[in-house]
Design an enzyme around this catalytic site. Structure first.
Site, PDB file in Angstrom:
ATOM      1  N   GLU A 248       0.856  -1.182   0.000  1.00  0.00           N
ATOM      2  CA  GLU A 248       0.000   0.000   0.000  1.00  0.00           C
ATOM      3  C   GLU A 248       0.885   1.223   0.000  1.00  0.00           C
ATOM      4  O   GLU A 248       1.817   1.317   0.794  1.00  0.00           O
ATOM      5  CB  GLU A 248      -0.852   0.050   1.276  1.00  0.00           C
TER       6      GLU A 248
ATOM      7  N   ASP B  79      -5.834  10.007   9.990  1.00  0.00           N
ATOM      8  CA  ASP B  79      -4.505   9.494  10.326  1.00  0.00           C
ATOM      9  C   ASP B  79      -3.945  10.077  11.610  1.00  0.00           C
ATOM     10  O   ASP B  79      -4.150  11.245  11.931  1.00  0.00           O
ATOM     11  CB  ASP B  79      -3.531   9.770   9.181  1.00  0.00           C
TER      12      ASP B  79
END
Lengths: 405, 279
Positions: free
Chosen positions: B50, B61
């Site tokens: 990824e 995040d």
């Protein structure tokens, strides 16, 4: 360019939260069920007469509404044109229009049984309003505020603390309002069961833009009645400052279908639109996706969000509410801008001529009034949304004017 | 239509073990060093790669991935360079699946149609876009499926049985189960709860289920791999990148090894997992 105009400008958003191409629900999956729950709760409250009675009672006895529609006589004489009225949102409890929306959302939080409230704030006015109503209704309150704003809006930080709220300085990104919103969203993703996110402007994922607008519409609804009482007719023009745009939307929305009324929104041009230091997302941005909705945003060619700049912390945001974005494209609202210096000049003028110290945010609107009003005939009725008071800004104004307050 | 992702998960299922899905930020700490790290991943034990598309405002995040994105942007990373990184990797590896992960705005501004064409041509296999729930499928998910890219959706602890079908509809490649309510790297998932959640999702889909958010060590990876078809590790790897940098934030001789050492530990953990039951 001719834009096909709808029959009414007041029917949005659609059931998925869109105003034309703007709005929507661009959030992480974790938040999606929470937003759907909120939408359901808001729709139920909206049609519940008991909720309205409750709102009206607190608006009258706690917030102090209706706020006056005040004829600014000396400013009118000074400009020598339009008859200028101020909608005095600065006289609300907590000193700005923000409380109208927060009252609605906190009552909703109570209905939903959420004991913990989070909010983002720029100038601190939304944070203060949230801290105030959380104190009144016995809810825990956490306010995210960019570190830069914590410094330039100390009086409001102290007010929030006095009200029992926890102020969390945000050090990520540009350390201003957009980063405070990122941090509030991160909190919400983490605390999904007990937390209500009280957004301060007409932005964010659906249903926030519509819900905040509905709560702020009290401004325009009162103005309609008050202008009828004062002048026997509706105003000819409306003008308000725009960061996210909640005070402007509250004044504008009830008048959108009175198509002969001119409507002006004023963005913050910072050091000037020709520089990179401004916060005018319609004048200097383009459509993009941030914080749950599509709207005009300041960004670079690679889709990275750029930092906004304004002397006014409340306008220092690189986006604008999705309904404003749509009203711009439809041509219904005309978007203008004012620089830091123009806002400062208007701040001084209003303070000296009217005995009203405006916040730096509505000083941006006043700066454009200085140009538009003299061009109008003396029977032209112009309403300026005086969205907040300027006590919080005295330090930063003194710094900029070098003591020449 | 099968993609490298489908083929990889099918092969690992035959082997009887879970996939190690490694996340790194494209362009972190700079384009050249990042390519060197990414090229070394498969040999170290990564089964699926990824790559984060850096964004200024990564709302889901935690601090580790936030600063990784800032490092990449500061080093001049752009979407064009991210696609270039995939293209460069593909010159020597045509089997390891690559998934781009990030937020919608940089894709929207690049132009959805152009992005899909360019990503496919570069050798991208799938997309994870955090701020595109099923309610916004018309934006990118449906065009991506049409373009032959997998669109991998996040399922979370707040996604209940009533909502799961909507989340799984139009999902392909694999399902990414977010093991905690929270941001990336923030908390440690409880393996027994995670395995129960994975089993719940599997009742609704035949797709492989990979689990991420908060997995940092080989031991944690092993525990998760006993129930899941894949384990995603991100924050721990970008932390390894950060810790290997010099005082000016530049890559050092240690940077690649710092990442591959951790990948090898994670891979060993996964290889040690005992599959709960044959499916």
């Amino acid at each position: 360019m001719t834009v096909l105009q709808p029959n009414s400008f007041r029917t949005g958003p659609d059931e998925r939260g869109h105003f034309g191409i703007y709005g929507g629900r661009f959030v992480a999956e974790t938040l999606m069920p929470l937003i759907l729950e909120l939408e359901k709760a808001y729709n139920a409250a909206k049609t519940d007469p008991a909720f309205k009675t409750q709102m009206d009672g607190y608006l009258k006895n706690y917030v102090g509404r209706p706020s006056p529609l005040y004829f600014a006589e000396r400013l009118t004489e000074y400009f020598g044109g339009a008859k200028i009225y101020f909608k005095r949102e600065d006289l609300n409890h907590t000193g700005a229009h923000k409380v109208n929306n927060v009252l609605g959302q906190i009552l909703l939080a109570k209905r939903m049984g959420k004991p913990r409230v989070i909010a983002e704030t720029g100038a601190g006015m939304h944070g203060v309003a949230t801290a105030t109503l959380c104190a009144k209704f016995g809810l825990d309150c956490i306010v995210y505020m960019g570190e830069v704003d914590v410094e330039r809006q100390q009086p409001n930080v102290l007010r929030m603390k006095a009200l029992g709220a926890q102020v969390r300085p945000v050090v990520s990104g540009s350390k201003t309002l957009k980063d405070a919103m990122n941090e509030a969203l991160r909190d919400w993703v983490t605390n999904v069961t007990d937390t209500f996110y009280c957004i301060g402007t007409v932005a964010g994922p659906h249903p926030y833009p519509a819900m905040v607008r509905d709560f702020q519409c009290v401004i325009g609804n009162e103005t309609r009645v008050q202008m009828q009482e004062a002048e026997g007719r509706l105003p000819d023009s409306l003008i308000a400052c725009i960061g996210g745009g909640s005070n402007a939307m509250g004044l504008f929305h009830p008048f959108l279908d009175d198509k002969e009324i001119e409507i002006y929104g004023v963005e913050a041009a910072g050091h000037g639109l020709g520089t990179s230091l401004h916060a005018a997302s319609i004048a200097g941005g383009r459509p993009g996706v941030l914080h749950g909705n599509r709207a005009y945003l300041l960004m670079d060619d690679d889709g990275q969000i750029t930092e906004a700049h304004s002397i006014s912390a409340g306008l220092d945001y690189p986006g604008i509410g999705p309904e404003h974005a749509w009203l711009n494209d439809m041509g219904r609202v005309k978007f203008l801008s004012a620089t830091d210096d123009e806002a400062l000049a208007a701040f001084r003028l209003c303070s000296r001529l009217e005995g009203i110290i405006p916040a730096l945010e509505p000083a941006h609107a006043l700066a454009r009034v200085a140009e538009i009003a003299p061009e109008k005939p003396t029977d032209h009725l112009m309403v300026v949304n005086l969205s907040g008071r300027g006590d919080k800004d005295l330090d930063s104004v003194a710094r900029h004017l070098g003591g020449r307050l | 239509m099968t993609t490298r992702i489908d083929r990889r998960f099918a092969a690992l299922k035959a082997e009887g073990r879970a996939a190690l899905v490694t996340f790194l930020m494209a362009g972190d700490p700079d384009a050249e060093a990042c390519l060197a790290i990414v090229k070394a991943l498969p040999a170290a034990g990564a089964d699926v790669i990824e790559l984060g598309m850096p964004f200024t405002d990564p709302m889901a995040d935690g601090p580790a991935i936030q600063v990784a994105g800032q490092r990449a942007l500061k080093a001049g990373q752009t979407m064009v360079k991210t696609l270039g990184l995939v293209r460069a990797f593909r010159q020597s590896d045509d089997a390891t699946p690559i998934v781009l992960m990030g937020y919608y705005n940089p894709i929207y501004i690049y132009g959805v149609e152009k992005f899909l064409v360019d990503a496919k041509a570069a050798g991208v296999d799938g997309l994870i876009v955090v701020d595109l729930p099923p309610e916004e499928d018309e934006e990118l998910c449906l065009p991506a499926l049409k373009a032959g890219l997998n669109f991998i959706r996040l399922a979370t602890p707040t996604t209940d049985d009533k909502r799961l079908p909507a989340v799984l509809n139009n999902t392909s490649g694999f399902v990414y189960y977010v093991s905690i309510t929270g941001i990336t790297g923030a908390a440690t998932p409880d393996p027994s709860k995670v395995n129960a959640a994975v089993a719940r999702i599997k009742r609704h889909t035949k797709l492989p289920v990979a689990v991420g958010f908060g997995v940092r060590t080989g031991e944690q990876a092993r525990a998760i791999a006993e129930g899941a078809d894949g384990v995603v590790v991100g924050s721990a790897l970008v932390d390894a990148v950060r810790q290997s940098l010099d005082a000016d934030g530049k890559a050092t001789a240690r940077t690649v090894a710092a990442v591959t050492d951790l990948v090898a530990q994670l891979s060993a953990g996964i290889h040690g997992a005992k599959k709960a039951a044959a499916e």
